[in-house]
Each structure stands twice: as structure tokens, then as C-alpha cells.
Design an enzyme around this catalytic site. Structure first.
Site, PDB file in Angstrom:
ATOM      1  N   HIS A 151     -55.672  31.863  43.727  1.00 39.87           N
ATOM      2  CA  HIS A 151     -54.705  32.203  42.673  1.00 39.87           C
ATOM      3  C   HIS A 151     -54.843  33.702  42.378  1.00 39.87           C
ATOM      4  O   HIS A 151     -55.900  34.301  42.634  1.00 39.87           O
ATOM      5  CB  HIS A 151     -54.987  31.379  41.416  1.00 39.87           C
ATOM      6  N   GLU A 172     -55.359  35.476  39.751  1.00 39.86           N
ATOM      7  CA  GLU A 172     -56.479  35.904  38.912  1.00 39.86           C
ATOM      8  C   GLU A 172     -57.791  35.892  39.694  1.00 39.86           C
ATOM      9  O   GLU A 172     -58.611  36.807  39.566  1.00 39.86           O
ATOM     10  CB  GLU A 172     -56.619  34.999  37.677  1.00 39.86           C
ATOM     11  N   CYS A 180     -54.317  29.032  34.730  1.00 41.57           N
ATOM     12  CA  CYS A 180     -54.561  27.589  34.866  1.00 41.57           C
ATOM     13  C   CYS A 180     -56.034  27.334  34.527  1.00 41.57           C
ATOM     14  O   CYS A 180     -56.813  28.278  34.404  1.00 41.57           O
ATOM     15  CB  CYS A 180     -54.234  27.122  36.284  1.00 41.57           C
ATOM     16  N   CYS A 217     -58.500  29.226  36.772  1.00 49.26           N
ATOM     17  CA  CYS A 217     -58.544  30.677  36.525  1.00 49.26           C
ATOM     18  C   CYS A 217     -59.151  30.982  35.157  1.00 49.26           C
ATOM     19  O   CYS A 217     -59.847  31.991  34.990  1.00 49.26           O
ATOM     20  CB  CYS A 217     -57.145  31.264  36.645  1.00 49.26           C
TER      21      CYS A 217
END
Lengths: 150, 150
Positions: free
Chosen positions: A47, A49, A77, A80
Site C-alpha cells: 500500500h 503508506e 487501512c 497501514c
């Protein structure tokens, strides 16, 4: 934040992953950045991040982001969010909300719900096994003298 | 699980990170493994489960772990729990509990608590910014024709 949103757009248009971007700043200077690379790298943990945190840690040569600001194009999420708490930046700015993400087809609400469920009753069942044997690794850790704490 | 616990011990003794190991199995065969590498790689996301998920996805050349079993020497933290839900294995086995981990000095309970707190009130404050501009990236995604869903 403008740069994070730009990364979200260019990464998605390149087919690297979903429309998410992240930039990490320290003392007014960009030290890390990333866009979602799940499709490109076939890595479900890539992801924006996580990619940016790894990039910033490499730049700073440290596993913590002390005094850093995280600018992410969307609310993190649970994965993250966890990564951010372990990296310990000073502050996080996000643009879209998780409700916006869900509306665009990225629904992480089920993960937030699953966290509340007892491990053995989750959609992916999680079952305890060989606890006594594994405790020995923790005993070894406690006895270890020359360890770095993180 | 015996192999995951062994990885936890050897990784810790080598100074790579905390005492955590993980093995991923498909059809009775190991397809991925990892130990905590936070100290070695200076990457706060390099928990055993994340390392093993990345390894298994590389082996299987896919961003999902369909039909796989995850054996981890300790109950996953919120970051790893999120990573597991995104990777979608069939089942997870864990040895030590998060209470055992906390007792050994690895306390992720505060992250579970922080998830419940409103973003702006968290220990690491999380503030919304430029939502309208970022929504445009989601609009582009919705319009995109040739996209893979993940």
C-alpha cells in the site's frame, strides 16, 4: 498533499495499483514517497503508506520516523494504521476518507469489523497452537543481553 | 509451527529483530517464510508475517494467498492482521498470544485501542486535508477501463 494525490493518479494510470499515494516529510523536505504497488509488485502489503514508510526509513537509515509528517491521499487501512504506529511519525494528514474509499470499491471496513471478532470466529479462522514451545523464544529474548529495543 | 518457532529463535539470536517467525504452507509445501527483520533492514513493517507474505506471494507469483495456511509464532499485531486479510489465506495458526507478547515487552494493545479513537484525537494525530482534490483520483479510477481488481 498535492504531491501525494499526484502519485495516486500517476501510479494508478501506470497500472501499478489502486489510486493511492503517500509522501513523508521531515523538516520541510520529502524523505519518502510511494504509490500503491500491489498489482505491479504482486505484493498485497505494498500500500502507498507502507511503500513510503519503507522509503523514508531507508533515506533516514532508521526504523522510526521521528519528527516526520505523513501525507496520504486517503485515510489509512488497518494495516497501514498499524505500520504508522510502529513507525511513529509525529503527525498524519489524509485527504479522502475511508468512506470515500469504500464508495470507490476499496472497502477495508470489514477488516475493522474483523478485529473485534474472536480469532477463531473470524472469516479467516485464527487458531492457537503450540503456545508452550513458542513461549521459549520469548524467554530467550528476555535473557538476551545485547538487544536493541524497537 | 515448529519451523516458525525455530525462525523466531534464530532470527532473534542473529540480531535481525524480535523473536517472531512465520511460515506459509500450500498443499503441504512451504511457499514462504520469514522472521522479524525490523532491526536488520531498519524497516518497521518487516514483521515476520509481512516478510513471509511477501515471500509467499513471490513464490506463487500472485498477490493473494488462496488456499494457504499461515503458521506464525505469535498472534498477529493489527498491521499483520490487516496484511493477512488483504492476502486472504484460508487459515491462520498462531502460537503465543498477544498477551504473551506484551509480557515479553512487545505491546501492540495500544494500537488496538488507538483504532477505536477518533483520528484527530489519536496519540499520532490524523487530520483531513484536501479531500475534494483527492476524490478526483477515485473518479479517474472509476472511469478506468482496463483495471485489475484486487
Amino acid at each position: 498533499m498535492r504531491q501525494a494525490i499526484e502519485l495516486a493518479k500517476t501510479g494508478m494510470l501506470a497500472g501499478n495499483g489502486g489510486p493511492f499515494g503517500c509522501v513523508i516529510v521531515k523538516d520541510g523536505k520529502v524523505v519518502g514517497q510511494g504509490s500503491n504497488l500491489v498489482l505491479k509488485t504482486k505484493d498485497p502489503t505494498a500500500h502507498a503508506e507502507v511503500v513510503a514508510i519503507r522509503d523514508a526509513c531507508k533515506t533516514l537509515d532508521h526504523f522510526q520516523l521521528e519528527g516526520c509528517e505523513v501525507y496520504t491521499s486517503c485515510e489509512p487501512c488497518p494495516m497501514c494504521l498499524g505500520a504508522i504506529f510502529w513507525a511513529r511519525p509525529a503527525k498524519v494528514f489524509f485527504a479522502c476518507t475511508k468512506e470515500d474509499a469504500a464508495e470507490a470499491g476499496f472497502d477495508d471496513e470489514f477488516i475493522y469489523q474483523e478485529i473485534e471478532v474472536k480469532p477463531e470466529n473470524r472469516r479467516i479462522p485464527m487458531v492457537s497452537l503450540m503456545r508452550e514451545e513458542s513461549l521459549k523464544a520469548f524467554e530467550l529474548w528476555k535473557e538476551k543481553g545485547d538487544k536493541d529495543l524497537y
